[in-house]
Design a protein around this motif. Sequence first.
Motif, PDB file in Angstrom:
ATOM      1  N   ARG A 130     -25.893  -7.866   0.710  1.00 23.89           N
ATOM      2  CA  ARG A 130     -26.951  -7.088   0.060  1.00 23.89           C
ATOM      3  C   ARG A 130     -27.981  -8.068  -0.485  1.00 23.89           C
ATOM      4  O   ARG A 130     -27.699  -9.255  -0.677  1.00 23.89           O
ATOM      5  CB  ARG A 130     -26.381  -6.229  -1.076  1.00 23.89           C
ATOM      6  CG  ARG A 130     -25.904  -7.030  -2.268  1.00 23.89           C
ATOM      7  CD  ARG A 130     -25.260  -6.172  -3.345  1.00 23.89           C
ATOM      8  NE  ARG A 130     -24.923  -6.957  -4.526  1.00 23.89           N
ATOM      9  CZ  ARG A 130     -23.878  -7.746  -4.630  1.00 23.89           C
ATOM     10  NH1 ARG A 130     -23.056  -7.879  -3.605  1.00 23.89           N
ATOM     11  NH2 ARG A 130     -23.638  -8.416  -5.746  1.00 23.89           N
ATOM     12  N   ALA A 186     -22.739  -3.946   1.780  1.00 27.60           N
ATOM     13  CA  ALA A 186     -22.484  -3.362   0.473  1.00 27.60           C
ATOM     14  C   ALA A 186     -22.756  -1.862   0.522  1.00 27.60           C
ATOM     15  O   ALA A 186     -23.472  -1.366   1.400  1.00 27.60           O
ATOM     16  CB  ALA A 186     -23.379  -4.028  -0.576  1.00 27.60           C
ATOM     17  N   SER A 187     -22.186  -1.138  -0.410  1.00 32.28           N
ATOM     18  CA  SER A 187     -22.402   0.308  -0.448  1.00 32.28           C
ATOM     19  C   SER A 187     -23.879   0.620  -0.655  1.00 32.28           C
ATOM     20  O   SER A 187     -24.657  -0.204  -1.163  1.00 32.28           O
ATOM     21  CB  SER A 187     -21.582   0.921  -1.586  1.00 32.28           C
ATOM     22  OG  SER A 187     -22.104   0.508  -2.841  1.00 32.28           O
ATOM     23  N   GLU A 189     -25.161   2.549  -2.796  1.00 36.88           N
ATOM     24  CA  GLU A 189     -25.491   2.556  -4.218  1.00 36.88           C
ATOM     25  C   GLU A 189     -25.784   1.136  -4.720  1.00 36.88           C
ATOM     26  O   GLU A 189     -26.752   0.912  -5.462  1.00 36.88           O
ATOM     27  CB  GLU A 189     -24.334   3.163  -5.025  1.00 36.88           C
ATOM     28  CG  GLU A 189     -24.115   4.640  -4.807  1.00 36.88           C
ATOM     29  CD  GLU A 189     -23.357   4.948  -3.511  1.00 36.88           C
ATOM     30  OE1 GLU A 189     -23.293   6.130  -3.131  1.00 36.88           O
ATOM     31  OE2 GLU A 189     -22.839   3.995  -2.883  1.00 36.88           O
ATOM     32  N   ARG A 190     -24.962   0.156  -4.308  1.00 36.63           N
ATOM     33  CA  ARG A 190     -25.173  -1.227  -4.755  1.00 36.63           C
ATOM     34  C   ARG A 190     -26.450  -1.799  -4.141  1.00 36.63           C
ATOM     35  O   ARG A 190     -27.172  -2.548  -4.804  1.00 36.63           O
ATOM     36  CB  ARG A 190     -23.965  -2.084  -4.377  1.00 36.63           C
ATOM     37  CG  ARG A 190     -22.690  -1.725  -5.122  1.00 36.63           C
ATOM     38  CD  ARG A 190     -21.563  -2.683  -4.777  1.00 36.63           C
ATOM     39  NE  ARG A 190     -21.813  -4.008  -5.332  1.00 36.63           N
ATOM     40  CZ  ARG A 190     -21.105  -5.092  -5.011  1.00 36.63           C
ATOM     41  NH1 ARG A 190     -20.132  -5.002  -4.117  1.00 36.63           N
ATOM     42  NH2 ARG A 190     -21.375  -6.258  -5.573  1.00 36.63           N
ATOM     43  N   THR A 191     -26.723  -1.450  -2.900  1.00 35.11           N
ATOM     44  CA  THR A 191     -27.931  -1.967  -2.255  1.00 35.11           C
ATOM     45  C   THR A 191     -29.183  -1.384  -2.885  1.00 35.11           C
ATOM     46  O   THR A 191     -30.158  -2.105  -3.152  1.00 35.11           O
ATOM     47  CB  THR A 191     -27.891  -1.668  -0.748  1.00 35.11           C
ATOM     48  OG1 THR A 191     -26.759  -2.350  -0.173  1.00 35.11           O
ATOM     49  CG2 THR A 191     -29.162  -2.144  -0.066  1.00 35.11           C
ATOM     50  N   ALA A 194     -29.777  -3.050  -6.093  1.00 30.23           N
ATOM     51  CA  ALA A 194     -30.312  -4.402  -5.900  1.00 30.23           C
ATOM     52  C   ALA A 194     -31.814  -4.362  -5.620  1.00 30.23           C
ATOM     53  O   ALA A 194     -32.574  -5.204  -6.123  1.00 30.23           O
ATOM     54  CB  ALA A 194     -29.569  -5.088  -4.763  1.00 30.23           C
TER      55      ALA A 194
END
Length: 501
Positions: A130, A186-187, A189-191, A194
């Motif tokens: 990510r 990465a999921s 949500e995490r991306t 970021a």
Amino acid sequence: MTAGERLLIAGGLVVDPVSGQAERKDLLIDQGQIAGIGTPGSLAADSATQHDASDRLIIPGLVNAHTHGHANLMKGVAEAWTLEASLTNGPWLASTRDPATIYLSTLLGAVDMLSKGCTACFDLVYEFPRPTKEGFAAAARAYADAGMRAVLAPMVADQSLFQSIPGLADALPPELAQSVGKFELASSERTIAAIETIIAARADLPETVTLAIAPTIPHHCSERFLRDCMEIADRHGLPIHMHIAESRLQAVVARQLYGRSAIRHLADIGLLRPRFTAAHSVWIDAADLDLLAEHGCSIAHIPASNFRLGSGTAHVRPMLERGINVALATDGANSSDSLSMLQAMRLASFGARTFAGSRDQWLRAPEIIRLATQGGAKLLGLDLCGRIAPGTHADLAMLDLGHVDFIPDTDPVNQLVTCADSASVTDVMVGGQFKVLNRKLVSVDTSGLRRGVKDAVTRLSATTREARALAARLEPHVVSFAEAMTRQPLAIERTIRPELA
């Protein structure tokens, strides 16, 4: 010269991308902009420093509409990669990198482009799994230090190659099918979080660097992820840049997943808009082009990469006939290696001649120059770049008319496209300041660049060894699956298929 100093570039042969003509002119530069243009000796410039350009061809700084700074440390890594082979190797190409390595890789590309007359680029910045604020900031700092203008976009997705193509994971040997989880992103949500972190720090970006967002390939992004990216773009006023129908496989997959083309799918979910760029666009048809034209989109034409990866030849003339803004690009150094916009110009000219029909449909030299200057500036949102006119930024490239590429000087405009290479570039200016002067990069100290790159490549070879070995095992299976899948019929052809030869 220092910022704000007046400079008279005297007697150069100045190319006008609009008319396609080259005429002897004096250019007066003040406060980083072109303050005046006149016939030699006609401008009142007593207080200006003079730069003799009587043996120079002067063009607007070339604009690279699509590249990848993370790939600059991988120049020459691919000998016979298809796009799908390249995507298989993508995770190790962009993983285990700290900000210092990202800075070095990006700086190397900026030095490469500047030395070849390119003054601005659109960089799709990729970090696996990510993006990070620190990595993104390092890329931005590299362009600022080198003295280039840049639009930077986190290149993101929420589905790996093996999750995005129907049947691919099932076609792998069992032991390999179990291992592809190591290449998962990465999921979503995490991306997305970021990306928001990067945008929150946009005020810290250098003045010459702006933001965009790049959901990489439609089928590598779930619809929810695409809608999240679209919402971010709308909220923050960001351009969107995507790889569209680059390979035949991608066109086939779109029709399997959506029951229609990728362009039609993106139009239906509301993603197409004036600040949308469709990169490559090799395997798109007339209906797709109509949609792109209707929504005011741009296309990044990338002939070197399309040829290098065997993806096919994009048909540019129908794009221009519809009024679509088309810009020229090199792609990243892992798929076109040299980052030469001059080479891209020549390949665009030659590639246009592979389509059957009248020679009236070929791209002529002035059109090619416009793709590499005005078209790119419009795509990047640089309203004051891509042309030489009063009030525009003094972003210029100068080529040596005494170089063998221009001897004899039969038609310098045509020779710029058909003959010139980087060896004839003598001087490059961004915002009225020389970045390359007398063939020497002066904007940044590169004395330790070669050693730094060598050390970085050595470190990456060690830290990516396991991922690289896995990719090497996966690659033949992916390529074989793609070759079988691309035998499915499409209404258009962009390669010379054996049964047709």
